[in-house]
Scaffold this motif. Structure first.
Motif, PDB file in Angstrom:
ATOM      1  N   LEU A  40       0.627  -1.328   0.120  1.00 50.63           N
ATOM      2  CA  LEU A  40       0.040  -0.056  -0.037  1.00 50.63           C
ATOM      3  C   LEU A  40       0.920   1.297  -0.160  1.00 50.63           C
ATOM      4  CD1 LEU A  40      -2.948   0.968   0.189  1.00 50.63           C
ATOM      5  CD2 LEU A  40      -2.783   0.759   2.364  1.00 50.63           C
ATOM      6  N   ALA A  41       1.996   1.315   0.863  1.00 45.35           N
ATOM      7  CA  ALA A  41       2.791   2.294   0.895  1.00 45.35           C
ATOM      8  C   ALA A  41       3.384   2.699  -0.330  1.00 45.35           C
ATOM      9  CB  ALA A  41       3.789   2.416   2.210  1.00 45.35           C
ATOM     10  N   ALA A  42       3.917   1.485  -1.126  1.00 47.29           N
ATOM     11  CA  ALA A  42       4.807   1.429  -2.335  1.00 47.29           C
ATOM     12  C   ALA A  42       3.833   1.998  -3.427  1.00 47.29           C
ATOM     13  CB  ALA A  42       5.232   0.060  -2.701  1.00 47.29           C
ATOM     14  N   VAL A  43       2.603   1.570  -3.491  1.00 44.62           N
ATOM     15  CA  VAL A  43       1.513   2.231  -4.267  1.00 44.62           C
ATOM     16  C   VAL A  43       1.255   3.738  -4.286  1.00 44.62           C
ATOM     17  CG1 VAL A  43      -0.788   2.241  -5.359  1.00 44.62           C
ATOM     18  CG2 VAL A  43       0.536  -0.066  -4.822  1.00 44.62           C
ATOM     19  N   LEU A  44       1.056   4.174  -2.949  1.00 45.26           N
ATOM     20  CA  LEU A  44       0.932   5.517  -2.730  1.00 45.26           C
ATOM     21  C   LEU A  44       1.985   6.305  -3.077  1.00 45.26           C
ATOM     22  CD1 LEU A  44      -1.432   5.164   0.495  1.00 45.26           C
ATOM     23  CD2 LEU A  44      -2.103   5.923  -1.741  1.00 45.26           C
ATOM     24  N   GLY A  45       3.292   5.920  -2.628  1.00 43.76           N
ATOM     25  CA  GLY A  45       4.460   6.375  -3.052  1.00 43.76           C
ATOM     26  C   GLY A  45       4.623   6.800  -4.440  1.00 43.76           C
ATOM     27  N   ALA A  48       2.421   9.561  -5.515  1.00 42.02           N
ATOM     28  CA  ALA A  48       2.742  10.841  -4.951  1.00 42.02           C
ATOM     29  C   ALA A  48       3.689  11.440  -5.990  1.00 42.02           C
ATOM     30  CB  ALA A  48       3.388  10.636  -3.755  1.00 42.02           C
ATOM     31  N   VAL A  49       4.552  10.555  -6.505  1.00 33.39           N
ATOM     32  CA  VAL A  49       5.558  11.373  -7.273  1.00 33.39           C
ATOM     33  C   VAL A  49       5.503  11.214  -8.862  1.00 33.39           C
ATOM     34  CG1 VAL A  49       7.317  10.220  -5.682  1.00 33.39           C
ATOM     35  CG2 VAL A  49       6.806   9.073  -7.673  1.00 33.39           C
ATOM     36  N   THR A  50       3.929  10.536  -9.065  1.00 33.01           N
ATOM     37  CA  THR A  50       3.685  10.599 -10.484  1.00 33.01           C
ATOM     38  C   THR A  50       2.583  11.699 -10.799  1.00 33.01           C
ATOM     39  OG1 THR A  50       2.592   8.655 -10.363  1.00 33.01           O
ATOM     40  CG2 THR A  50       4.573   8.736 -11.246  1.00 33.01           C
ATOM     41  N   LEU A  51       1.218  11.523  -9.930  1.00 33.51           N
ATOM     42  CA  LEU A  51       0.022  12.086 -10.261  1.00 33.51           C
ATOM     43  C   LEU A  51      -0.085  13.392  -9.131  1.00 33.51           C
ATOM     44  CD1 LEU A  51      -2.033   8.789 -10.948  1.00 33.51           C
ATOM     45  CD2 LEU A  51      -0.842  10.228 -12.580  1.00 33.51           C
ATOM     46  N   THR A  52       0.417  13.359  -8.066  1.00 35.75           N
ATOM     47  CA  THR A  52      -0.113  14.199  -6.981  1.00 35.75           C
ATOM     48  C   THR A  52       1.017  14.966  -6.536  1.00 35.75           C
ATOM     49  OG1 THR A  52      -0.072  12.499  -5.333  1.00 35.75           O
ATOM     50  CG2 THR A  52      -2.012  12.621  -6.212  1.00 35.75           C
ATOM     51  N   ARG A  53       1.863  15.337  -7.236  1.00 31.28           N
ATOM     52  CA  ARG A  53       3.228  15.934  -6.707  1.00 31.28           C
ATOM     53  C   ARG A  53       2.845  17.396  -6.378  1.00 31.28           C
ATOM     54  NH1 ARG A  53       7.556  15.232 -11.526  1.00 31.28           N
ATOM     55  NH2 ARG A  53       5.389  15.504 -12.706  1.00 31.28           N
ATOM     56  N   PRO A 180      -5.897  15.285   1.526  1.00 34.87           N
ATOM     57  CA  PRO A 180      -6.165  13.740   2.186  1.00 34.87           C
ATOM     58  C   PRO A 180      -5.053  12.643   1.446  1.00 34.87           C
ATOM     59  CG  PRO A 180      -8.319  15.022   1.277  1.00 34.87           C
ATOM     60  CD  PRO A 180      -6.982  15.850   1.224  1.00 34.87           C
ATOM     61  N   SER A 181      -4.873  12.911   0.149  1.00 33.78           N
ATOM     62  CA  SER A 181      -3.983  12.195  -0.491  1.00 33.78           C
ATOM     63  C   SER A 181      -2.648  12.110  -0.088  1.00 33.78           C
ATOM     64  CB  SER A 181      -3.789  12.414  -1.962  1.00 33.78           C
ATOM     65  OG  SER A 181      -3.260  13.757  -2.228  1.00 33.78           O
ATOM     66  N   VAL A 182      -2.115  13.219   0.550  1.00 29.10           N
ATOM     67  CA  VAL A 182      -0.827  13.398   1.078  1.00 29.10           C
ATOM     68  C   VAL A 182      -0.714  12.766   2.660  1.00 29.10           C
ATOM     69  CG1 VAL A 182       0.962  14.927   2.184  1.00 29.10           C
ATOM     70  CG2 VAL A 182      -0.188  15.379  -0.142  1.00 29.10           C
TER      71      VAL A 182
END
Length: 261
Positions: A40-45, A48-53, A180-182
């Motif tokens: 889960l952390a890997a996917v969210l990470g 974070a670096v691709t879509l929600t920077r 929320p995503s962060v």
């Protein structure tokens, strides 16, 4: 919209107790939690670096540390006690009932800490709800005293409840709002680190080969984390502590329906 969000929150949050029960028969609590949060952390990470920077811009180190503390309380502390209680033999329904005492604690603290005072009618409802929780929990603990569950196991979910209450008020007193995503990414990364360290230290890091284990992991990631945990903070921000507390009383009966199904 609020009604739909509330219904989805109750349905998804209560599913977490069943997911914990599904995985309890195949692995230790820390093993389940480690493999729940690592992917889960890997996917969210990656997200974070691709879509929600853009959502991370302007985020201070202090805000990151606050969110890490909130994640440690609301995820790591809360979930570890819930899973451990179920592993000790406490039923998922009773665990949900004990968590139902959260509204009384949060209601008592909402005024002095957040300025969100509870009305007399609300106090009456909270009191009746907690009385029902206490009645059922004591009856269940008394019945289990002659069985395989130690009475002291029923104190474990209370620790988790206090951990979640502490996280709720820490978030409520935050001087800035985090996307929320962060917040979800920081919380899950914190939990991944905590549970990986615990699992490695206790020699429980290796996952079992049973399909039921991975079924429980998928259940917990999709329904309990993205659904229940994500909606908890969303409803809290939109409607406040009192609304969330009211919904928490529905967890026990809905968990019972999940268990029956």
């Amino acid at each position: 919209m609020n009604l739909l969000l509330s219904a989805a929150f109750v349905l998804c949050w209560s599913s977490g107790f069943i997911g914990a029960k599904l995985g309890a028969g195949s692995a230790d609590a820390v093993t389940i939690l480690m493999w729940r949060f690592l992917p889960l952390a890997a996917v969210l990470g990656l997200v974070a670096v691709t879509l929600t920077r853009h959502a991370w811009r302007g985020l201070t180190a202090r805000a990151v540390l606050r969110q890490a503390a909130i994640g440690a309380l609301s995820q790591s502390g809360y979930l570890l006690t819930v899973y451990y209680a179920i592993q000790l033999g406490v039923s998922s329904g009773t665990t949900a009932l004990i968590d139902g005492t959260q509204p009384l604690v949060a209601g008592a603290l909402a005024g002095p800490l957040l300025g969100q005072y509870v009305s007399r009618r609300q106090w009456l409802g909270l009191g009746l709800g907690v009385a029902g929780v206490a009645l059922v929990t004591v009856a269940d603990a008394t019945a289990a005293a002659t069985g395989t569950v130690e009475p002291g196991a029923y104190a474990v979910p209370f620790l988790g409840m206090f951990s979640l209450v502490a996280a709720t008020f820490l978030e409520g007193r935050s001087p800035t709002r985090t996307a929320p995503s962060v917040a979800m990414t920081i919380h899950c990364a914190t939990s991944a680190v905590v549970f990986t360290v615990l699992a490695t230290a206790t020699g429980a890091a290796a996952p079992p080969a049973e399909a039921s284990f991975w079924t429980a992991i998928a259940w917990l990631v999709i329904l309990a984390t993205f659904g229940g945990y994500g909606l908890y903070w969303l409803v809290l921000r939109r409607s406040g502590v009192t609304e969330v507390n009211t919904l928490m009383f529905l967890m026990a009966p809905v968990t019972a329906v999940w268990g029956a199904a």
